[in-house]
Design a protein around this motif. Structure first.
Motif, mmCIF file in Angstrom:
data_model
loop_
_atom_site.group_PDB
_atom_site.id
_atom_site.type_symbol
_atom_site.label_atom_id
_atom_site.label_comp_id
_atom_site.label_asym_id
_atom_site.label_seq_id
_atom_site.Cartn_x
_atom_site.Cartn_y
_atom_site.Cartn_z
ATOM 1 N N ARG A 186 0.846 -1.204 0.000
ATOM 2 C CA ARG A 186 0.000 0.000 0.000
ATOM 3 C C ARG A 186 0.879 1.250 0.000
ATOM 4 O O ARG A 186 1.758 1.418 0.855
ATOM 5 N N LEU A 187 0.607 2.089 -0.973
ATOM 6 C CA LEU A 187 1.324 3.363 -1.098
ATOM 7 C C LEU A 187 0.381 4.491 -0.727
ATOM 8 O O LEU A 187 -0.654 4.680 -1.364
ATOM 9 N N THR A 188 0.699 5.207 0.330
ATOM 10 C CA THR A 188 -0.122 6.339 0.753
ATOM 11 C C THR A 188 0.745 7.590 0.717
ATOM 12 O O THR A 188 1.971 7.512 0.571
ATOM 13 N N PRO A 189 0.141 8.770 0.855
ATOM 14 C CA PRO A 189 0.947 10.004 0.856
ATOM 15 C C PRO A 189 1.921 10.082 2.030
ATOM 16 O O PRO A 189 2.858 10.874 1.994
ATOM 17 N N TYR A 190 1.690 9.268 3.058
ATOM 18 C CA TYR A 190 2.478 9.410 4.287
ATOM 19 C C TYR A 190 3.366 8.213 4.591
ATOM 20 O O TYR A 190 4.385 8.356 5.265
ATOM 21 N N VAL A 191 3.008 7.036 4.099
ATOM 22 C CA VAL A 191 3.745 5.846 4.500
ATOM 23 C C VAL A 191 3.593 4.762 3.435
ATOM 24 O O VAL A 191 2.624 4.737 2.677
ATOM 25 N N LYS A 192 4.577 3.870 3.386
ATOM 26 C CA LYS A 192 4.501 2.678 2.542
ATOM 27 C C LYS A 192 4.436 1.475 3.477
ATOM 28 O O LYS A 192 5.108 1.453 4.511
ATOM 29 N N LEU A 193 3.649 0.499 3.094
ATOM 30 C CA LEU A 193 3.537 -0.657 3.980
ATOM 31 C C LEU A 193 3.141 -1.912 3.219
ATOM 32 O O LEU A 193 2.577 -1.852 2.135
#
Length: 375
Positions: free
Chosen positions: A329-336
């Protein structure tokens, strides 16, 4: 303030009116096999979008009798009774008819009751495919999960091991079952058949391996060997290599060279597995998380990562019957990386890459402190 007593009295009045079937109290009349059944247009239209369309002024006038051709009078009356009382007595004889009516008339609550009932049935050769076909046709989530979770128990039964070949021909087309379980199940079924044939044979040169290969040849093209865990493929399938030509076995193994198994274990010791394409970045990042515990729980457990977007996304698509996925998951704040339920994928504001379908040999729930590793 609200009066529960008043609402209950009104509801009892509706129920009593319906039971009376006094034509003067109703504005809708159905004809089922020559028998009349009366109801209220407003009540049916409010509950069911199908009835709303069926009973609209465009299609019916006040004096029209509406024919019902697909259901018996008793079944249809019981169905309409549910719309007045919220109660229904489901049994093995009426369950599929009621489920069909719940779907056609868009009564989600009744459909959920049918789903729950079917998920608690005791399965046999007589009803297994009827139930599985219903689960697929009507998208019954509880039934689908129950079948997948209990398949390994069902195929150990004497009924299954002694089933006719026609039953096996059907079961190999059921794509919701993990290929490992499916292959092992039909192999063990074939062993039982061959032992019987050996006992009946007068051929002193009877060869078990040749007989097994003959018994299973027509089923092998239906088995998705490339989706199997490498550990199972090498530990179980390869040991039965006599079933395949050299080229076929070589092709199966070649397709597995770029696949790794990812395993997630929750804090209760429950484990879930998936096949991960051997993307160097993703595999390396997951291996680095081996000693890191996840956060989250219930529908999602996740590990933060600095891994870049996987280089080979996303050929994998969501499929009916698959509950869990491994995603990046790629979000504006973190990758996980996350193990997540299917319904939580592609939420607004996120960019999800599906990496692997995840399957559990037992019940599995997401928790905090899950551990992830590459096999």
């Amino acid at each position: 303030m609200a009066s529960k007593k008043f609402l209950e009295r009104v509801q009892r009045k509706f129920n009593d009116d319906f039971k009376s079937q006094n034509p003067e109290l109703f504005d809708v009349v159905f004809d089922i096999g020559g028998k009349k059944l009366y109801a209220h247009k407003y009540r049916l239209s409010t509950i069911s979008s199908t009835f709303e369309s069926m009973l609209s002024d465009r299609w019916t006038s006040k004096d029209d009798v509406i024919p019902i051709k697909d259901y018996s009078f008793d079944d249809f009356k019981d169905f309409i009774t549910f719309l007045y009382t919220g109660e229904y007595k489901l049994n093995n004889e009426n369950i599929f008819t009621i489920l069909d009516m719940a779907e056609f008339y868009q009564i989600q609550e009744l459909k959920e009751l049918c789903d729950k009932y079917l998920s608690q049935m005791e399965y046999s050769l007589n009803n297994f495919f009827q139930v599985t076909e219903a689960a697929s046709k009507y998208s019954l989530t509880e039934v689908q999960q129950f079948i997948v979770q209990n398949f390994s128990i069902f195929v150990k039964s004497d009924d299954f091991l002694n089933a006719d070949k026609s039953f096996i021909q059907k079961i190999v087309t059921f794509d919701q079952i993990k290929p490992e379980e499916l292959f092992q199940a039909i192999y063990e079924w074939a062993e039982v058949q061959i032992v019987k044939k050996q006992k009946e044979s007068i051929d002193e040169t009877f060869n078990m391996n040749d007989a097994m290969k003959t018994e299973l040849t027509e089923f092998l093209p239906h088995i998705k060997f490339k989706k199997m865990r490498p550990s199972f493929l090498h530990g179980y399938v390869v040991k039965r290599g006599f079933l395949f030509t050299y080229n076929d076995l070589s092709d199966i193994l070649l397709k597995q060279t770029n696949v790794r198994t990812v395993k997630v274990t929750n804090k209760h010791g429950q484990t879930i597995y998936g096949n991960l394409t051997n993307d160097d970045d993703a595999v390396g990042a997951i291996e680095s998380l081996k000693n890191h515990e996840s956060r989250g729980g219930f529908r999602c457990s996740y590990w933060e990562t600095k891994c870049k977007v996987p280089s080979a996304p996303i050929q994998l698509k969501k499929r009916d019957g698959v509950k869990w996925y491994l995603i990046y998951r790629l979000t504006p704040y973190v990758k996980l990386f996350a193990v997540i339920t299917a319904e939580c994928i592609y939420n607004s504001g996120y960019f999800d890459y599906l990496l692997a379908e995840m399957n559990s040999e037992t019940d599995f729930v997401c928790t905090d402190k899950c551990k992830i590793e590459i096999e």
